[in-house]
Design a protein around this motif. Sequence first.
Motif, mmCIF file in Angstrom:
data_model
loop_
_atom_site.group_PDB
_atom_site.id
_atom_site.type_symbol
_atom_site.label_atom_id
_atom_site.label_comp_id
_atom_site.label_asym_id
_atom_site.label_seq_id
_atom_site.Cartn_x
_atom_site.Cartn_y
_atom_site.Cartn_z
ATOM 1 N N ASP A 313 -0.009 -14.071 -6.070
ATOM 2 C CA ASP A 313 1.087 -13.427 -5.343
ATOM 3 C C ASP A 313 2.400 -13.577 -6.112
ATOM 4 O O ASP A 313 2.431 -14.098 -7.242
ATOM 5 N N GLU A 314 3.489 -13.165 -5.475
ATOM 6 C CA GLU A 314 4.786 -13.174 -6.156
ATOM 7 C C GLU A 314 5.292 -14.584 -6.436
ATOM 8 O O GLU A 314 6.204 -14.779 -7.261
ATOM 9 N N LEU A 315 4.727 -15.608 -5.776
ATOM 10 C CA LEU A 315 5.109 -16.998 -6.022
ATOM 11 C C LEU A 315 4.134 -17.705 -6.954
ATOM 12 O O LEU A 315 4.145 -18.925 -7.044
ATOM 13 N N ALA A 316 3.259 -16.917 -7.606
ATOM 14 C CA ALA A 316 2.259 -17.449 -8.549
ATOM 15 C C ALA A 316 1.248 -18.340 -7.851
ATOM 16 O O ALA A 316 0.688 -19.260 -8.457
ATOM 17 N N ARG A 317 0.996 -18.060 -6.573
ATOM 18 C CA ARG A 317 -0.022 -18.798 -5.824
ATOM 19 C C ARG A 317 -1.289 -17.947 -5.703
ATOM 20 O O ARG A 317 -1.228 -16.722 -5.627
ATOM 21 N N VAL A 318 -2.417 -18.642 -5.658
ATOM 22 C CA VAL A 318 -3.714 -17.962 -5.593
ATOM 23 C C VAL A 318 -4.004 -17.536 -4.160
ATOM 24 O O VAL A 318 -3.841 -18.327 -3.222
ATOM 25 N N ARG A 319 -4.453 -16.290 -4.018
ATOM 26 C CA ARG A 319 -4.858 -15.779 -2.699
ATOM 27 C C ARG A 319 -6.232 -15.142 -2.822
ATOM 28 O O ARG A 319 -6.553 -14.510 -3.828
ATOM 29 N N PHE A 320 -7.036 -15.299 -1.776
ATOM 30 C CA PHE A 320 -8.349 -14.637 -1.700
ATOM 31 C C PHE A 320 -8.233 -13.417 -0.796
ATOM 32 O O PHE A 320 -7.709 -13.516 0.324
ATOM 33 N N VAL A 321 -8.707 -12.271 -1.279
ATOM 34 C CA VAL A 321 -8.631 -11.032 -0.506
ATOM 35 C C VAL A 321 -10.044 -10.450 -0.379
ATOM 36 O O VAL A 321 -10.672 -10.137 -1.400
ATOM 37 N N PRO A 322 -10.569 -10.292 0.837
ATOM 38 C CA PRO A 322 -11.890 -9.667 1.003
ATOM 39 C C PRO A 322 -11.842 -8.198 0.562
ATOM 40 O O PRO A 322 -10.818 -7.523 0.713
ATOM 41 N N VAL A 323 -12.947 -7.705 0.027
ATOM 42 C CA VAL A 323 -13.018 -6.307 -0.410
ATOM 43 C C VAL A 323 -14.287 -5.672 0.143
ATOM 44 O O VAL A 323 -15.255 -6.348 0.473
ATOM 45 N N ALA A 324 -14.242 -4.342 0.228
ATOM 46 C CA ALA A 324 -15.423 -3.550 0.587
ATOM 47 C C ALA A 324 -15.892 -2.822 -0.668
ATOM 48 O O ALA A 324 -15.103 -2.135 -1.320
ATOM 49 N N ILE A 325 -17.143 -2.985 -1.021
ATOM 50 C CA ILE A 325 -17.694 -2.328 -2.209
ATOM 51 C C ILE A 325 -18.140 -0.928 -1.829
ATOM 52 O O ILE A 325 -19.012 -0.746 -0.980
ATOM 53 N N PHE A 326 -17.524 0.069 -2.452
ATOM 54 C CA PHE A 326 -17.877 1.461 -2.169
ATOM 55 C C PHE A 326 -19.068 1.908 -2.991
ATOM 56 O O PHE A 326 -20.051 2.415 -2.466
ATOM 57 N N ARG A 327 -18.996 1.737 -4.296
ATOM 58 C CA ARG A 327 -20.123 2.108 -5.157
ATOM 59 C C ARG A 327 -19.887 1.532 -6.543
ATOM 60 O O ARG A 327 -18.775 1.120 -6.882
ATOM 61 N N ASP A 328 -20.974 1.495 -7.338
ATOM 62 C CA ASP A 328 -20.842 1.063 -8.722
ATOM 63 C C ASP A 328 -20.984 2.260 -9.648
ATOM 64 O O ASP A 328 -21.494 3.306 -9.257
#
Length: 368
Positions: A313-328
């Motif tokens: 993020d903007e403070l150089a901290r690590v964040r985990f964000v869930p994602v949805a896989i659409f296709r490969d």
Amino acid sequence: MKSSIAIAVLIAFVASGWILSGQFGDESRSSNGEATAAQADALGNAKSTSAKELMRVRVRQSSAQPMVNEIVVRGRTEASRQATLSAETPGRIVSVDAKEGTHVKLGQAIVRIAIDDRTAILDEAAAQLAQRQLEHEAASKLQQKGFQSRTRLAEATARLNAATAYLAKIKIDINRTLIQAPFDGVLQHRAVELGDYVAPGDPVATIMDLDPILIIGYLSERDVSKIRVGEPGYARVVNGDEFAGTIRYISSAAGEETRTFAIELEVANADYAILQGLTAGLRLPLAQIEAHLLSPAALTLADNGTVGVKIVDELARVRFVPVAIFRDSPEGIWVGGLPATVTLITVGHEFVQTGIQVMPVPELANES
């Protein structure tokens, strides 16, 4: 005498005190100097340790791009139609005119059955028809002149019609001795050889129509309502070739065991390059959406098993964000659920925990 001794003792005492005071002073100065140097070293080490505590991670700026969302299902290729040719008249095979695996055209001869006595029967039927025609003409003239009843004319007409039908039947039977391709296609299998005897109903050959060819797949209950007949689709066979087609059929009933709905994609196949029975992947486009194209290596798992990515993020901290896989795709994996622009951790995400501060290093930068 005594005064001299006293003066000597006083002088010795003073000299000893001066010498001792000089030694202690040096030790004190030396001790203070060492303390100052140690403090400087400790401060420097503290600063160095503070800098080293921030783990370096490789990062890359990722921006969302337009992507056509699509449904991807597994399927197989299948002929658009298939016919099994059977004998319709008895006889022995006297000619084989097409080989298995060859392309045949509409009306092309496959095999021939012996004519035998059918030609003689045809001549007899033609002669009988001619006789009945003469009889009918005579009866008609006599009836018009009143010399013959209408009943006799009706009998002559019936005999003429029977002779006409018999001749037509013989001609049809003779035509059935030649078994022909009902449409353009491939002679997949021939069940008879020269000299075989066939009876009505015996299988002779199987013809497949591979142009167009169908790609058959199965849609889940969740996806079947998103697709319509007539919409475009794409099929990729096992060798990597991709073909465009049109959806021609969607089942109205789910399979009893799988609870899936059959779908047929029709693809032009004029050169017969696509064979029947190949494994194929069906891509059925939906609406256009915004998504990120990432390397599969950027994906990670949360403690609860959720798939996502780690960002800074903007403070150089690590964040985990869930994602949805659409296709490969050959270029990477399309995912959703991220902001329009993110700083993605590409290397080191498995070694840093959410919430800690890190030192992000761009992918193209060289570490010092």
